[in-house]
Structure formats: C-alpha cells, structure tokens
Motif scaffolding. Structure first.
Motif, PDB file in Angstrom:
ATOM      1  N   UNK A 178      -0.782  -1.809   6.492  1.00  0.00           N
ATOM      2  CA  UNK A 178      -1.959  -2.456   5.565  1.00  0.00           C
ATOM      3  C   UNK A 178      -3.162  -1.590   5.615  1.00  0.00           C
ATOM      4  N   UNK A 179      -3.740  -1.663   4.459  1.00  0.00           N
ATOM      5  CA  UNK A 179      -4.976  -0.683   4.274  1.00  0.00           C
ATOM      6  C   UNK A 179      -6.043  -1.636   3.813  1.00  0.00           C
ATOM      7  N   UNK A 180      -7.445  -1.514   4.228  1.00  0.00           N
ATOM      8  CA  UNK A 180      -8.494  -2.136   3.801  1.00  0.00           C
ATOM      9  C   UNK A 180      -9.078  -1.543   2.506  1.00  0.00           C
ATOM     10  N   UNK A 181      -9.501  -2.670   1.755  1.00  0.00           N
ATOM     11  CA  UNK A 181     -10.241  -2.330   0.542  1.00  0.00           C
ATOM     12  C   UNK A 181     -11.229  -1.250   0.623  1.00  0.00           C
ATOM     13  N   UNK A 208       3.585   2.732   2.577  1.00  0.00           N
ATOM     14  CA  UNK A 208       4.987   2.724   2.787  1.00  0.00           C
ATOM     15  C   UNK A 208       5.408   4.015   3.284  1.00  0.00           C
ATOM     16  N   UNK A 209       5.851   4.146   4.689  1.00  0.00           N
ATOM     17  CA  UNK A 209       6.307   5.122   5.384  1.00  0.00           C
ATOM     18  C   UNK A 209       7.943   5.193   5.205  1.00  0.00           C
ATOM     19  N   UNK A 210       8.377   6.423   5.233  1.00  0.00           N
ATOM     20  CA  UNK A 210       9.924   6.383   5.499  1.00  0.00           C
ATOM     21  C   UNK A 210      10.100   8.030   6.053  1.00  0.00           C
ATOM     22  N   UNK A 211      11.096   8.301   6.493  1.00  0.00           N
ATOM     23  CA  UNK A 211      11.630   9.727   7.049  1.00  0.00           C
ATOM     24  C   UNK A 211      11.260  10.874   5.999  1.00  0.00           C
ATOM     25  N   UNK A 212      11.641  10.512   4.952  1.00  0.00           N
ATOM     26  CA  UNK A 212      11.576  11.696   3.946  1.00  0.00           C
ATOM     27  C   UNK A 212      10.452  11.596   3.150  1.00  0.00           C
ATOM     28  N   UNK A 213       9.611  10.544   2.868  1.00  0.00           N
ATOM     29  CA  UNK A 213       8.822  10.296   2.084  1.00  0.00           C
ATOM     30  C   UNK A 213       7.667   9.362   2.376  1.00  0.00           C
ATOM     31  N   UNK A 264       1.865  11.336   4.168  1.00  0.00           N
ATOM     32  CA  UNK A 264       1.711  11.055   2.971  1.00  0.00           C
ATOM     33  C   UNK A 264       0.961  12.094   2.178  1.00  0.00           C
ATOM     34  N   UNK A 265       0.918  12.656   1.124  1.00  0.00           N
ATOM     35  CA  UNK A 265       0.327  13.743   0.552  1.00  0.00           C
ATOM     36  C   UNK A 265      -0.713  13.179  -0.154  1.00  0.00           C
ATOM     37  N   UNK A 266      -1.734  14.115   0.023  1.00  0.00           N
ATOM     38  CA  UNK A 266      -3.068  14.024  -0.341  1.00  0.00           C
ATOM     39  C   UNK A 266      -2.969  14.184  -1.870  1.00  0.00           C
ATOM     40  N   UNK A 267      -3.500  13.245  -2.684  1.00  0.00           N
ATOM     41  CA  UNK A 267      -3.367  13.588  -4.145  1.00  0.00           C
ATOM     42  C   UNK A 267      -4.085  14.661  -4.605  1.00  0.00           C
TER      43      UNK A 267
END
Length: 280
Positions: free
Chosen positions: A89-92, A102-107, A148-151
């Motif tokens: 969960x992330x703060x606004x 959402x974390x997964x092993x591949x992405x 997670x990739x930086x945009x």
C-alpha cells in the motif's frame, strides 16, 4: 442465499464471459473450483504514461489486460498466480492518488484506483483470496520479486553516469536488476536473474553487473561472468518495445464483487467487503 448448483452455473457463465472477452488471443480461464471474485478498471503506470486496464480477480489468479471495447473486448491478457503476488500500500502524493504496488517475480508495477474505497476493496480482496489459497496447500509463496521500473519521464539523463542526456539517439533503457533508467553505454552487460527468467540473459547496468559478480565470487569463489550483448533480450511485460497507446483514458465503471454470503454479483457502492470465500 443462492443454492449451490445455481451459484456454480452462474459463476461458470461469468468466468466464460471473461474468457470470451479476450477472444482467441487469451488463454483459457475455466477451471474446476475457480471462482470469479471481482472485476473493475484500474490505472497502471506504464513506461511512458498511465494506461487504463481491466482487472479480474479469481480465487487463485489475477488477470489483467488492455481495454479495446469496455465490457466486451480486451487484449494483451496477463495472468498472475496469487501465490506469486505481494502487495504494498502506498501513501497519496500530490501527483498519485489511491495507488499501490503489485510485486511478482517477473514484473512489478504500480496501479491506482479512482477512489480510496476502490483501492481498499482491491487490496483486501486480493489478500483475502491469496490467504485462503495458501492455507492447507503445498503452494509456496514467492520470496523474490522483480523491481518496479522507473517511468521514462522521471529522468532526462542516465541515472548511473549522470552525464548522457536521453534523446532520439541516446535511448532510455531499464536495468532489470535495479529498475534505473540508464544509457546504452552504462547497460551493455547481461546477466541471468533467476526469478525473472531462469536462462535468459537480461540487460543490467554496470553497477549491478559489478555487484552480481562480487556476490558470485563470495558465494562460489568464482568471479567468472561473461558479458553478452548478443543474447536475446527478455522483457516479461513486453514494455521495452511498447509504444504509447493512442486515445484518452476511457470512462470509468465501478468494480463488481461477488457477495460470498448470498452468491450474488454486486457493485462496490452497495456492497461491503467479503470476509470468506465460498467452499469449493
């Protein structure tokens, strides 16, 4: 309360409707004991911009895809086993509202809901289904997750050398190990990252390449690690070559959730969160 045969029939019809909405490009979703828990639209942070996605939660998997015709036609189906998911969960912030990771092993990727209530519903339902799935089974939860990739818009120059400015000639690349935006000169190395892919050599930055080789040296007493720029590059999400999709974000429709007490399908606005999953 709905009788069991009626519930099974209506659930099967809902699952088949989701399966059909992805047309021939989608994988089969019907499976004995699989129940559709909820569906709705969310906003996913892509490399270049925020994209609207359709999200389906089942008792054992999470499915999402791109929207072609709302409620009728979706594409680019992605299926994630719930045991492979970890949520944060992330703060606004001033820019991003109602967001979670959402974390997964591949992405791993950021998604946001149109309201706090929608965000709360998704997080609670996913965690509830995942917890129920893991109880009394031999399934093992994932322990390693992709970064997670930086945009792309977050950096105008390489985040490693801090000198190369990105342009049409000097393209942005993502290190698969740290998620940083780097130039080609700082990301010529390749390495296998087991939890993303067991055999493919992926693009990584020079900093991560050095750290990975130092870890190999400590663990195995062997610092050998060949760089290969000729290996096929693997991108589980297909986002490295993804083009910005045309069109504005479509109309938002409230999520639908299974009322596990009555076996009925309800809108979020008139339904409280379920606390149990129907017995299979």
């Amino acid at each position: 309360m709905m009788d069991h045969p009626t519930f099974e029939r209506e659930n099967q019809e809902r699952v088949q409707a989701v399966e059909s909405s992805f047309h021939q490009a989608g994988k089969p979703l019907s499976k004995p004991g699989r129940i559709l828990i909820g569906e709705g639209t969310v906003f996913k942070q892509g490399r270049k911009k925020i994209q609207q996605k359709i999200l389906f939660l089942f008792t054992d998997i999470l499915v999402y895809g791109s929207i072609v015709v709302p409620g009728r036609w979706y594409k680019k189906q992605k299926i994630i086993p719930l045991e492979d998911i970890e949520l944060e969960d992330l703060e606004d912030s001033d820019i991003f509202k109602h967001q979670w990771l959402i974390r997964t092993p591949s992405k791993s990727f950021f998604v946001s809901a149109p309201s706090y209530e929608e965000k709360k519903a998704w997080i609670e339902h996913i965690n509830e289904c995942r917890s129920s799935l893991m109880q009394g089974t031999s399934r093992k939860p994932s322990k390693k997750f992709a970064v997670s990739w930086i945009p792309d818009p977050a950096a105008c120059k390489c985040m490693r050398c801090l000198s190369t400015k990105f342009s049409g000639v000097n393209r942005r690349h993502h290190c698969r190990n740290c998620g940083f935006l780097v130039c080609n000169s700082c990301s010529k190395q390749r390495a296998v990252i087991d939890h993303i892919h067991p055999t493919k050599k992926l693009r990584i930055c020079s900093f991560c390449y050095k750290n990975i080789n130092e870890e190999k040296f400590r663990d195995r007493g062997d610092s050998a690690g060949k760089s290969s720029s000729e290996e096929e590059e693997f991108c589980p999400s297909g986002e490295e070559n993804e083009k910005v999709e045309e069109g504005e974000i479509g109309l938002y429709s409230p999520s639908n959730w299974l009322d596990t007490k009555n076996g009925t399908w309800e809108r979020l606005s008139i339904y409280d969160y379920p606390k149990s999953i129907p017995s299979q």
